[in-house]
Design an enzyme around this catalytic site. Sequence first.
Site, PDB file in Angstrom:
ATOM      1  N   GLU B  50       0.823  -1.287   0.103  1.00  0.00           N
ATOM      2  CA  GLU B  50      -0.069  -0.010   0.127  1.00  0.00           C
ATOM      3  C   GLU B  50       0.856   1.159  -0.063  1.00  0.00           C
ATOM      4  OE1 GLU B  50      -3.483   0.333   2.904  1.00  0.00           O
ATOM      5  OE2 GLU B  50      -3.390  -1.840   2.885  1.00  0.00           O
ATOM      6  N   SER B  51       1.936   0.958   0.322  1.00  0.00           N
ATOM      7  CA  SER B  51       3.105   2.215   0.714  1.00  0.00           C
ATOM      8  C   SER B  51       3.485   2.676  -0.884  1.00  0.00           C
ATOM      9  CB  SER B  51       4.119   1.942   1.431  1.00  0.00           C
ATOM     10  OG  SER B  51       4.765   0.881   1.083  1.00  0.00           O
TER      11      SER B  51
END
Lengths: 298, 253
Positions: B50-51
């Site tokens: 997700e980063s």
Amino acid sequence: MRDAIGHGVSDGDSVCLAGFTHLIPFAAGHEIIRQEKRDLELIRATPDLVYDQLIAAGCARKATFSWAGNPGVGSLPAFRRAVEDGVPTELELEEYTHFGLIAALDAGASNLPFAPLRGFIGSDLPDHNDNIARIESPFDDDDVYAVAPIEPDVAVVRAQRADETGNAHLWGIQGEVKIAALAAETVVLAVEEICTERTIRSDPNRTVVTSDDVDYVVHDPYGSHPSYAQGYYGRDNDAYIEWAEVASDADRVEAWLDEWVYGVENRREYIEKLGVDRLLELEPDRDYATPVDMGAYR
Amino acid sequence: MNYTNSELMVVAAARELDNDDSVLVGIGKPNLACNVAKRTHAPDLRMVYESGTIGSNPSSPPLSIGDPVLASGSVSIEPMRNSFNYHLQAGRLDVGFLGGAQIDKYGNINSTVIGDYDDPTVRLPGSGGACEIAGHVDRTLIVTPHSARRFPEAVDFVTSPGYVDGRRGREELGLSGGPEAVITDLAVCRFDDGGEMYVDALHPTTTREEVRAATGWEIPFADDYGRTSEPTDEEVRLIREELDPDGLYTDRE
């Protein structure tokens, strides 16, 4: 940092201390606490410890967010006390998904009335946020969600290095740094190192914000601790775990703030208090990117 | 065979992954499962976080999805706007791992609040990217401990949609994909033609009664329900010696 926060942040402002786990502006957050700013709206996809500390210190009236937790550790005790029990203050929530919040900042950064996205579908979240709306496509019978723009009064962003005017190089995880800076009215840029303009111009693809958008440039080494700066120091995971224990008890939070925020004059004193051994433990081995040949064209 | 329940969960999750999958990974067991898969049957597995790190190849277990080991040596790092827009929403990711405080019989997940939203009993972290993962990948895999509290018939709040109120409910919202499997410390559950969860395989030492007691509704069993395959020696060795040497996620003594 004292001047940047003193002049840049006013009571009642909406403030985005940007970053996704990486390059979190802890020094700026602590300075806001020291200067006793009040009634702030705290904006960020991932409010973490620094927002928990701001909430515990009574600086916040609202959180605009998408995931409120202690990354890899658990929940945010002060955030939860505020939401569940109104301690030390009630905390209004404006809640999104990650993509929803990023899209809203992007609308703000792009001077658009809204941003469309295929998010929120099937979720109960839109029922609880008036800034999320379902809209029909003007071109066919498809529909999507729209989010209203978010334009923070102030964004604090960090990068590894910048020249004195605020052209900044960032590498590693970028998060929402660029759109937060572009969406905000006032931008405070804090960096590990001040470099020459020539360094910036040698590698322009690495530039994340340019001087036009930056109002304050702060040379702020280790200003992300206990978060990390790729290539400079690692995340101090012990501090994240320690906060989970400290913050579970409101009295211990007060003592912690007295020791680590009110009890130090500035970031330099905080770092000195932290000690050289701890900093050395966080130091990564060197691993340089292969240089690129930009060519010299005449 | 000497293995813990957590190691079994990791290996069961790893076996759900194919070599050409792009996976939105999570921290803990999902990360271990992807690395087990990558070092056994799925060397080309692409791990996305997700980063915004694409093609991560972490040298040690990351402690959060923004850990620097996920950035170092990845093939690309995208700003969040790009990773959610071009990769997740555009359908470039095949599999996503999710967890949550509550999972119901249709695979809907709650990670927002227990109780009423405006006056919650427990305030949880919220969606993060989970709602988008649930909506946009082809197959979601849920890895979670099994308890009646965690498996109510209906969740208090839908953070991330599963089959909504059945497969048709999900289709009507225009969502493809959906939950593929729920891997717990007792069993592997899947979803039937109507979108309801059933027990597909019990773990080697689990009884039907244990699963019934730990599920908040009368969960059905497949007629020919099986037993989860035990981890191989090599899979256990990988986890213990290379991937989770400190036992952070696989609760060894």
